[in-house]
Design an enzyme around this catalytic site. Structure first.
Site, PDB file in Angstrom:
ATOM      1  CG  ASP A  13      -5.484   0.070  10.172  1.00  0.00           C
ATOM      2  OD1 ASP A  13      -5.405  -0.398   9.024  1.00  0.00           O
ATOM      3  OD2 ASP A  13      -4.667  -0.199  11.078  1.00  0.00           O
ATOM      4  CE1 TYR A 233      -4.889  -3.509  20.447  1.00  0.00           C
ATOM      5  CE2 TYR A 233      -4.736  -5.492  19.107  1.00  0.00           C
ATOM      6  CZ  TYR A 233      -4.431  -4.159  19.319  1.00  0.00           C
ATOM      7  OH  TYR A 233      -3.672  -3.479  18.401  1.00  0.00           O
ATOM      8  CE  LYS A 236      -3.884   2.789  23.109  1.00  0.00           C
ATOM      9  NZ  LYS A 236      -4.634   1.822  23.919  1.00  0.00           N
TER      10      LYS A 236
HETATM   11  P1  13P Z   1      -3.030   0.416  14.695  1.00  0.00           P
HETATM   12  O1  13P Z   1      -4.105   0.538  15.756  1.00  0.00           O
HETATM   13  O2  13P Z   1      -2.598   1.734  14.135  1.00  0.00           O
HETATM   14  O3  13P Z   1      -3.435  -0.551  13.632  1.00  0.00           O
HETATM   15  O4  13P Z   1      -1.726  -0.159  15.392  1.00  0.00           O
HETATM   16  C1  13P Z   1      -1.778  -1.397  15.978  1.00  0.00           C
HETATM   17  C2  13P Z   1      -0.516  -1.844  16.624  1.00  0.00           C
HETATM   18  O5  13P Z   1      -0.547  -2.763  17.390  1.00  0.00           O
HETATM   19  C3  13P Z   1       0.729  -1.158  16.341  1.00  0.00           C
HETATM   20  O6  13P Z   1       1.802  -1.734  17.019  1.00  0.00           O
HETATM   21 MG    MG Z   2      -3.119  -1.124  11.767  1.00  0.00          MG
HETATM   22 MG    MG Z   3      -3.769   3.117  13.059  1.00  0.00          MG
END
Ligand code: 13P
Ligand code: MG
Ligand code: MG
Ligand code: 13P
Length: 380
Positions: A13, A233, A236
């Protein structure tokens, strides 16, 4: 002649439109242009670029083997170029998954998700590549187990003599961030041990699957949990996986079958909730509550490392019904907001704020004096 090819799928991302929704088309174009111009006749045999949610995936074939610094470095450069486009357009989270300032030989622990396998290309080599957003690598545990070990989804385990010996699951314990701590377990005899591990999607992840009949690699998943490595953090680890299909491996339809469940996985808003893994077309963005967690799949063949066209597996009308079910499951769990299993346990919550808040509250707790209760018949 042995025809060894490596397929490397790398996903990151590096910025998106309207929040964590979808990358801009110009970002994908910038990667394609960079790879076309820099790669003509060089390391890569072929490549494709697509997106899922806010992540861009580059799928490449080459003869450099797994963990090649040249191939990983090429993808790193491509994502830097897309980051520049995202920055120039003022997109959200430009460069989000590029956690280090400079590339140091291997993408492991640097942010992007990597799944790769070196294979001896079969006649009619068939591959399915899964890309998921708003979830974690363990989201593939259940569908991978069901596709390779459960005749409820893979009736080929009964019907095809080529799969009769079962498969070897290589499972990694991602809580050991110092070394690669793995275990190899066989189907069918070890299935109770396998599911004992795989029920914990945060910790034990199927990294590779091998055919016990031919010894060949059957599947490869990215497994890094960046927050465990970084200790905080860092988004994800939206995961990518490749599975070989047909012959000694499950048929494409058997590999896709478990995705009809739309099972609940970790992720969704702020990476801190539970939602159904929803099968969607490639290049689909997210919407409701930064989700639900989504997965797309492309099936294709390769010949001497060259790709055929890609089949968008979940675009078929059949999956519209599964999506309806997933949307109902998403709304059902969201109806209870923050309560109980709708959110992840404290250790998995993706924002520091809650730890800080809990710490502050802990300091305000006090031990209540036990008040003397009057025992019946007691007199003053
Ligand atoms: P991503 O990991 O897809 O960037 O999403 C982060 C997030 O906090 C979505 O609410
Ligand atoms: Mg994102
Ligand atoms: Mg993502
Ligand atoms: P920020 O905390 O960077 O605003 O990201 C949160 C978010 O977008 C979750 O959807």
């Amino acid at each position: 002649m042995i025809n060894k090819i490596t397929i490397t799928a790398i996903k990151a991302d590096v910025g998106s439109i309207g929040g964590h929704i979808k990358p801009d088309e110009d970002m994908k174009q910038s990667i394609l242009t960079f790879l076309r111009e820099s790669e003509e006749g060089k390391l890569l045999i072929d490549f494709r670029v697509q997106s899922v949610g806010d992540d861009i995936a580059i799928i490449m074939t080459h003869r450099e083997g797994e963990n090649s610094s040249d191939i990983h470095g090429l993808a790193w450069k491509a994502f830097l170029i897309a980051t520049d486009v995202a920055k120039a357009k003022g997109l959200y989270g430009a460069g989000q998954d590029l956690l280090k300032d400079s590339f140091s030989g291997n993408l492991k622990g640097m942010g992007p998700a990597v799944a790769e396998m070196e294979i001896e290309e079969r006649i009619g080599e068939t591959i399915v590549c899964f890309q998921a957003d708003k979830t974690e690598p363990g989201a593939y545990n259940l569908p991978t187990y069901l596709a390779f070990a459960d005749p409820m989804h893979n009736t080929g385990l009964m019907l095809s003599p080529k799969m009769k010996d079962g498969f070897t699951f290589e499972i990694i314990d991602v809580e050991n961030t110092k070394e690669d701590e793995v275990i190899r377990l066989n189907t069918p005899e070890d299935i109770y041990d396998i599911v004992t591990l795989l029920r914990n999607n945060h910790r034990y992840i199927v990294e590779k699957v091998y055919s016990r009949t031919t010894g060949e690699v059957a599947a490869a998943t990215c497994t890094t949990r960046l927050s465990l490595i970084a200790g905080k953090y860092v988004g994800k680890d939206d995961p990518i996986m490749m599975v070989r299909a047909q012959g000694a491996f499950p048929a494409t339809g058997e590999i896709l079958s478990p995705y009809t469940i739309a099972h609940y996985v970790a992720g969704f808003m702020r990476g801190s909730h539970i939602g159904p893994l929803t099968p969607v077309s490639v290049n689909t963005g997210v919407s409701f509550f930064d989700g639900p967690p989504i997965v797309s799949a492309v099936a294709f063949n390769i010949k001497d490392g060259k790709f055929t066209s890609f089949m968008d597996c979940f675009a078929n009308q059949f999956w519209a019904g599964v999506r309806e079910k997933a949307y109902k499951k998403a709304i059902a769990i969201r109806e209870q907001g923050w309560s109980g299993p709708a959110m992840l346990e404290d250790s998995e919550l993706e924002y520091g704020g809650i730890t800080e808040r809990l710490g502050r509250l802990k300091a305000k707790f006090y031990i209540r004096e036990v008040s003397k209760t009057k025992v019946q018949g007691e007199t003053k």
